[in-house]
Design an enzyme around this catalytic site. Structure first.
Site, PDB file in Angstrom:
ATOM      1  N   TYR A 117      23.297  76.829  54.089  1.00 45.84           N
ATOM      2  CA  TYR A 117      24.140  76.995  55.276  1.00 45.84           C
ATOM      3  C   TYR A 117      23.342  76.755  56.557  1.00 45.84           C
ATOM      4  O   TYR A 117      23.789  76.046  57.460  1.00 45.84           O
ATOM      5  CB  TYR A 117      24.735  78.406  55.278  1.00 45.84           C
ATOM      6  CG  TYR A 117      25.639  78.695  56.443  1.00 45.84           C
ATOM      7  CD1 TYR A 117      26.952  78.232  56.468  1.00 45.84           C
ATOM      8  CD2 TYR A 117      25.189  79.461  57.519  1.00 45.84           C
ATOM      9  CE1 TYR A 117      27.787  78.513  57.531  1.00 45.84           C
ATOM     10  CE2 TYR A 117      26.021  79.745  58.585  1.00 45.84           C
ATOM     11  CZ  TYR A 117      27.320  79.272  58.587  1.00 45.84           C
ATOM     12  OH  TYR A 117      28.142  79.551  59.651  1.00 45.84           O
ATOM     13  N   LYS A 124      24.036  73.815  59.379  1.00 42.24           N
ATOM     14  CA  LYS A 124      24.361  74.077  60.776  1.00 42.24           C
ATOM     15  C   LYS A 124      23.323  73.470  61.718  1.00 42.24           C
ATOM     16  O   LYS A 124      23.644  73.090  62.849  1.00 42.24           O
ATOM     17  CB  LYS A 124      24.514  75.576  61.006  1.00 42.24           C
ATOM     18  CG  LYS A 124      25.746  76.169  60.321  1.00 42.24           C
ATOM     19  CD  LYS A 124      27.029  75.447  60.740  1.00 42.24           C
ATOM     20  CE  LYS A 124      28.277  76.100  60.198  1.00 42.24           C
ATOM     21  NZ  LYS A 124      29.529  75.450  60.674  1.00 42.24           N
TER      22      LYS A 124
END
Length: 253
Positions: free
Chosen positions: A160, A164
């Site tokens: 994740y 991002k």
């Protein structure tokens, strides 16, 4: 620009919000409807998405769209533009975590690839599909939802965090490529926000955020909405390629 003028500025704007059935996306859609914008919400949570659109009223529509499927993304963006009669704004909010709580050596390659497909490839393809529609608008705006986890290197969240970080980098490149068409592209990096998707996060991580913030309270979805409306409005007409952390001062950028 006053709050009243900002809302007046958004009246009639046509905005697509991905991942809008719940959590931050639902808060964004609700805030945009309150400003007078017209919104299409996309998600794979069909029941929740339809219920939200019905709740928000006639200026909100729901469209089922799987960000992991390239053709579905292209068709979905085109369908949203057809429903709205064009697009003035795109909010790339849809994302999955899937690697939370795992050390980097414990993340399966298939999980890594799935996170990248939804969180990185999805916003890229959605923006590509939206580009011709936004280019015909006089107020073309793209808002990418990143995360402050990529700014402080949150552990046990590697896929994740990496995704991002990629969203932040894409924002810079997108802004340069789309600027010739008068389209602005900016990113927001929320902190740990109290939504359904963060319910799995252990209390010690919540405590780390709360105690480390300049504003020592829990972050709510509504805390991020003002930044989204700002980046979609004329108030940010000469702002592009920028990253705005919205996290109560946990990370100061």
């Amino acid at each position: 620009m006053s709050a009243a003028n900002l809302c007046a500025d958004m009246k009639g704007r046509r905005v697509l919000v991905t991942g809008g059935a719940r959590g931050l996306g639902a808060a964004f859609a609700s805030a945009l409807i309150q400003t007078g914008a017209r919104v299409v919400i996309t998600d794979i949570l069909d029941d929740a998405g339809r219920a939200l659109a019905q709740q928000l009223g006639p200026d909100a529509h729901y469209l089922s769209m799987d960000m992991a499927k390239p053709e579905a993304v292209r068709q979905g963006v085109d369908q949203a533009a057809e429903w709205l009669g064009g697009l003035d704004g795109l909010v790339n909010n849809a994302a999955i975590t899937n690697s939370g709580g795992k050390d980097m050596q414990d993340i399966a390659i298939e999980t890594w690839d799935q996170v990248m497909a939804v969180n990185v490839r999805g916003p890229w393809l959605a923006t590509v599909a939206a580009h011709p529609h936004l280019a015909t608008s006089t107020t073309g705006r793209v808002v990418n939802i990143a995360s402050d986890t990529a700014l402080w290197g949150a552990p046990r969240l590697m896929a994740y965090v990496a995704s991002k970080g990629a969203v932040m980098a894409m924002t810079h490149a997108m802004a340069r490529e789309m600027g010739a068409d008068g389209i602005t592209v900016n990113a927001i990096a929320p902190g740990l926000t109290l939504v359904e998707a963060t319910e799995y996060i252990p209390q010690d991580r919540h405590d780390l955020y709360r105690n480390g913030r300049a504003l020592q309270r829990a972050q709510q979805p509504e805390d991020v909405c003002g930044a989204v409306v700002f980046f979609l409005s004329d108030a940010s007409a000469f702002v592009s390629g920028q990253l705005l952390p919205v996290n109560g001062g946990f990370v100061m950028h």
